[in-house]
Each structure stands twice: as structure tokens, then as C-alpha cells.
Design an enzyme around this catalytic site. Sequence first.
Site, PDB file in Angstrom:
ATOM      1  N   TYR A  57      68.659 101.286   0.595  1.00 44.24           N
ATOM      2  CA  TYR A  57      68.959  99.919   1.049  1.00 44.24           C
ATOM      3  C   TYR A  57      68.576  99.732   2.514  1.00 44.24           C
ATOM      4  CZ  TYR A  57      71.654  98.940  -3.232  1.00 44.24           C
ATOM      5  OH  TYR A  57      72.053  98.737  -4.539  1.00 44.24           O
ATOM      6  N   GLY A 218      75.198  77.509  -6.927  1.00 43.01           N
ATOM      7  CA  GLY A 218      74.772  76.124  -7.145  1.00 43.01           C
ATOM      8  C   GLY A 218      73.908  75.560  -6.031  1.00 43.01           C
ATOM      9  N   LYS A 219      73.633  76.384  -5.008  1.00 39.64           N
ATOM     10  CA  LYS A 219      72.927  75.795  -3.852  1.00 39.64           C
ATOM     11  C   LYS A 219      71.485  75.379  -4.185  1.00 39.64           C
ATOM     12  CE  LYS A 219      71.681  80.107  -1.527  1.00 39.64           C
ATOM     13  NZ  LYS A 219      71.932  80.871  -0.324  1.00 39.64           N
ATOM     14  N   ASP A 223      69.628  71.723  -3.791  1.00 41.21           N
ATOM     15  CA  ASP A 223      68.401  71.634  -3.001  1.00 41.21           C
ATOM     16  C   ASP A 223      67.485  72.788  -3.401  1.00 41.21           C
ATOM     17  OD1 ASP A 223      66.410  71.657  -1.149  1.00 41.21           O
ATOM     18  OD2 ASP A 223      67.697  72.017   0.603  1.00 41.21           O
TER      19      ASP A 223
HETATM   20  N1  LIG Z   1      72.445  99.223  -8.996  1.00 41.84           N
HETATM   21  C1  LIG Z   1      71.495  98.353  -8.742  1.00 41.84           C
HETATM   22  O1  LIG Z   1      70.359  98.450  -9.225  1.00 41.84           O
HETATM   23  C2  LIG Z   1      71.792  97.207  -7.821  1.00 41.84           C
HETATM   24  C3  LIG Z   1      70.847  96.160  -7.701  1.00 41.84           C
HETATM   25  C4  LIG Z   1      71.146  95.110  -6.837  1.00 41.84           C
HETATM   26  C5  LIG Z   1      72.352  95.098  -6.149  1.00 41.84           C
HETATM   27  N2  LIG Z   1      73.237  96.133  -6.271  1.00 41.84           N
HETATM   28  C6  LIG Z   1      74.532  96.126  -5.524  1.00 41.84           C
HETATM   29  O2  LIG Z   1      75.233  94.937  -5.825  1.00 41.84           O
HETATM   30  C7  LIG Z   1      75.549  94.219  -4.634  1.00 41.84           C
HETATM   31  C8  LIG Z   1      75.541  92.749  -4.914  1.00 41.84           C
HETATM   32  O3  LIG Z   1      74.257  92.390  -5.392  1.00 41.84           O
HETATM   33  P1  LIG Z   1      73.537  91.090  -4.934  1.00 41.84           P
HETATM   34  O4  LIG Z   1      73.671  90.950  -3.463  1.00 41.84           O
HETATM   35  O5  LIG Z   1      72.196  91.101  -5.539  1.00 41.84           O
HETATM   36  O6  LIG Z   1      74.392  90.013  -5.723  1.00 41.84           O
HETATM   37  P2  LIG Z   1      75.204  88.718  -5.560  1.00 41.84           P
HETATM   38  O7  LIG Z   1      76.553  89.049  -5.033  1.00 41.84           O
HETATM   39  O8  LIG Z   1      75.094  88.052  -6.864  1.00 41.84           O
HETATM   40  O9  LIG Z   1      74.391  87.846  -4.493  1.00 41.84           O
HETATM   41  C9  LIG Z   1      74.618  87.962  -3.133  1.00 41.84           C
HETATM   42  C10 LIG Z   1      73.788  86.920  -2.395  1.00 41.84           C
HETATM   43  O10 LIG Z   1      74.168  85.617  -2.825  1.00 41.84           O
HETATM   44  C11 LIG Z   1      74.325  84.756  -1.682  1.00 41.84           C
HETATM   45  N3  LIG Z   1      75.767  84.506  -1.580  1.00 41.84           N
HETATM   46  C12 LIG Z   1      76.767  85.414  -1.526  1.00 41.84           C
HETATM   47  N4  LIG Z   1      77.979  84.834  -1.516  1.00 41.84           N
HETATM   48  C13 LIG Z   1      77.762  83.515  -1.567  1.00 41.84           C
HETATM   49  C14 LIG Z   1      78.619  82.428  -1.587  1.00 41.84           C
HETATM   50  N5  LIG Z   1      79.946  82.580  -1.573  1.00 41.84           N
HETATM   51  N6  LIG Z   1      78.054  81.194  -1.662  1.00 41.84           N
HETATM   52  C15 LIG Z   1      76.718  81.044  -1.691  1.00 41.84           C
HETATM   53  N7  LIG Z   1      75.839  82.073  -1.679  1.00 41.84           N
HETATM   54  C16 LIG Z   1      76.355  83.299  -1.609  1.00 41.84           C
HETATM   55  C17 LIG Z   1      73.754  85.542  -0.507  1.00 41.84           C
HETATM   56  O11 LIG Z   1      72.339  85.390  -0.491  1.00 41.84           O
HETATM   57  P3  LIG Z   1      71.564  84.209   0.293  1.00 41.84           P
HETATM   58  O12 LIG Z   1      72.353  83.859   1.519  1.00 41.84           O
HETATM   59  O13 LIG Z   1      70.228  84.788   0.582  1.00 41.84           O
HETATM   60  O14 LIG Z   1      71.489  83.102  -0.677  1.00 41.84           O
HETATM   61  C18 LIG Z   1      74.035  86.971  -0.916  1.00 41.84           C
HETATM   62  O15 LIG Z   1      73.201  87.906  -0.283  1.00 41.84           O
HETATM   63  C19 LIG Z   1      74.518  94.717  -3.597  1.00 41.84           C
HETATM   64  O16 LIG Z   1      74.961  94.590  -2.275  1.00 41.84           O
HETATM   65  C20 LIG Z   1      74.365  96.159  -4.011  1.00 41.84           C
HETATM   66  O17 LIG Z   1      75.405  96.937  -3.430  1.00 41.84           O
HETATM   67  C21 LIG Z   1      72.980  97.172  -7.116  1.00 41.84           C
END
Ligand SMILES: NC(=O)c1ccc[n+]([C@@H]2O[C@H](COP(=O)([O-])OP(=O)(O)OC[C@H]3O[C@@H](n4cnc5c(N)ncnc54)[C@H](OP(=O)(O)O)[C@@H]3O)[C@@H](O)[C@H]2O)c1
Length: 343
Positions: A57, A218-219, A223
Site C-alpha cells: 500500500y 451517492g456523490k 455529480d
Molecule cells: N484485500 C484486498 O484485496 C483489498 C483491496 C482493496 C482494499 N482493501 C482494504 O479495504 C480498505 C477499504 O477499501 P476501499 O478504500 O477500497 O473501500 P471503501 O471504504 O469502499 O472506499 C473508501 C473511499 O470511499 C470514499 N469515501 C470514504 N468514506 C466516505 C464517505 N463517508 N462519504 C463519501 N465518500 C467516502 C473515499 O474515496 P474518495 O474521497 O476518493 O472518493 C475513500 O477513499 C482499504 O483501506 C484496504 O485496507 C483490501
Amino acid sequence: MRYKLLGRSGLRVSELCLGAISFGTEWNSGADKEESRKIFDKFAEAGGNFIDTANRYTEGTSEKFLGEFMGSERDKFVISTKYSLHTKPGDINNGGNSRKNMFRSVDGSLKRLNSDYIDVLYIHMWDFTTPVDEVMRGLDDLIRMGKVHYIAVSDTPAWIVSGAQIMAELRGWSQFVAFQAEYNLIKREAERDILPMCEHFDITCVPWAPIAGGVLSGKYLKDANATGRIKPISMRRNERSNRITAKVVEVADELGVTPAQVAMNWIRQNRYRMIPVVGARSVAQITDSLGCLDFEIPAEKLAELEEFTKIELGFPHDMLQGEQARSLIYGGLFEKLDNHRRR
Ligand SMILES: NC(=O)c1ccc[n+]([C@@H]2O[C@H](COP(=O)([O-])OP(=O)(O)OC[C@H]3O[C@@H](n4cnc5c(N)ncnc54)[C@H](OP(=O)(O)O)[C@@H]3O)[C@@H](O)[C@H]2O)c1
């Protein structure tokens, strides 16, 4: 915050896991050090102790930041990290599941985390080449050496994990306590084999991308050009995901909460044992997502979301749950058998 036991272990982890993929700006989608620290502090203040990272990461920055942020409080946290992904393109043994890469990767993670041990080590992705016994023996050796306390697996077919788990049990090796799968209201394929497998082996499912990388907030519906890491041509943005997101927004409006919180709670209220890995790029986002701890989705709204987003399970599940197979197997008495394992 409440706490749960991770899989078949005595390890106590918070009911939410903080994903640290967004700690560091190397991948152009993360937070700088100051904001990452605020996200970390916010999660810790809320009682969170379970944090997820990986050797790869943000090219190692995520692990380095965590090492620094934990400081002298290291033992208070349960750190999961992963091995499998290369950090040196062109070096054939630098990636994959082999014992050589496993030991090299773990030593690198320990240095970056500034720790003597990793609480939970995941196989990040299955490489389809390393023999299962090489992987399970290597993981068990790391536990015996004290470098790793528990093992887990991510992004691997259920049939491989099942075989590995049984091999470990029969040989007296350590078994997996957690499984990471992509799972959210848009992506439910894990229900076919992965989640029943986790239940069968008492493995906690730790779903990643619970809000589909931001789509379910939903963002992008509001938009299409909103800033965020999910680009318009992403596989997560299409007609189906738009329809599902609109439904999530509708339910959120009715409940007076945010769509991200609804997406998180659909996972937390799942019939399978789950601890979502919540990702955030800002302290405002983690604050919003932590708000899911303050309410539950009522049963009728949960049922609406279930119905709206369900997928076909496909063969053999649909055949085995059909009338004809049940009549052939149970002689017309299926409904009369009290069976807690029945689906
Ligand atoms: N094992 C695997 O293969 C694998 C793969 C991926 C991730 N992971 C793990 O899972 C974790 C979470 O994954 P993810 O970051 O892809 O998933 P997620 O929680 O579905 O998406 C997070 C992203 O969504 C946006 N966001 C977060 N909270 C929000 C809110 N309350 N309102 C609006 N937008 C929001 C932000 O991106 P923006 O600001 O850019 O929109 C944020 O970086 C990672 O940190 C990692 O530890 C594991």
C-alpha cells in the site's frame, strides 16, 4: 464501539476495521501524513483497535505511517498486513505466495511498522503456482518464530482456502482466522461460496470496499464529475450500480442518515459474521462512516435492500435449493426437518 473475536481465536478486535490503503499520497488517491494521522486518531478515539494495511500500500508509506502513529501504543492495536504483491517489478521472486517472498515481505513490513510482530498476516492474493503445503507451513513457521500471531487470507477461491484449512488442521498447523473479500451492495458474489465457507470454518469475513470505493456514498450520482478515485469508466460505475446507489440514497434519506452509513450497516447487519474494512481519505469521511455505529437499518428497509440488490447464486446452489432437488433428497419432508444448517 463494540468488539468481536476474530474467527476461531481469542483475539479481540473492534467491530469496524480501519483500512489504511489511503494513508499516503503515492497512489494519487490518499491522504497526506497530517490528514492520515487525524483519521487514525479519530478511529482510535472511537475505540477502534483493528487496522488493515499491506506491504504494497502506497509503496510502503501506509505501513510506515502506522508504525509512527502507533508509537509507544503499539500493543494496543491489532495490525493486519499482507504479503504477495511485488515491490520490485522485474524481480521474479519478489511477488507471489512462495516461502521466499513471504519471509522477505514480512521482514520488510516489520521494519516499516517498527514492530517485533504482526498481529494478523494475510495472503493478499492467490498466485496459483505455490503449493498449498509450502504456504501453510511457511505461515505456521512465522507464528512459531513469533513474527506473526494469526494468519488470514484474501482474494482467493473458496476451494483453495477450504483445502488449506483442512490441511493445516490435520497437520497441527495454524489455521486462518479471517478472509478479505470485496463485498458490498453492488458486489455480492461472495455469497455463493466464500461466505458459507467462512461460516463453516468459523472464519470472520472482513469485507473490503464496503462503500464500493466511494460509489455508494451517492456523490457520483449527484455529480458525475465529482472528485474521487472512482473514475467514470470504472467497473464500479454502470447502470446497475447507479440503480443500487439511488436505492441506497433513498433509504438513507428515509432514515435521516448518510448513504455511506447505510452501505456499512447493510454489511454489519448481515447474517454472516462480518467486520467491514472502512476506508477514508479525510477525517470528515471517517467521522461520517463511524456514524453507522449509532443506528440500525430497520428490518423492512433491510429486506428492501436485499431484494433490490440480490444476485443469482447459480449452479449448484439454485438447483439444490429448488423444489425438485428438495423433494428428491427429503422425500417431501424438507419442511419437517429441524436443521440449523439448512439454507
Ligand atoms: N484485500 C484486498 O484485496 C483489498 C483491496 C482493496 C482494499 N482493501 C482494504 O479495504 C480498505 C477499504 O477499501 P476501499 O478504500 O477500497 O473501500 P471503501 O471504504 O469502499 O472506499 C473508501 C473511499 O470511499 C470514499 N469515501 C470514504 N468514506 C466516505 C464517505 N463517508 N462519504 C463519501 N465518500 C467516502 C473515499 O474515496 P474518495 O474521497 O476518493 O472518493 C475513500 O477513499 C482499504 O483501506 C484496504 O485496507 C483490501
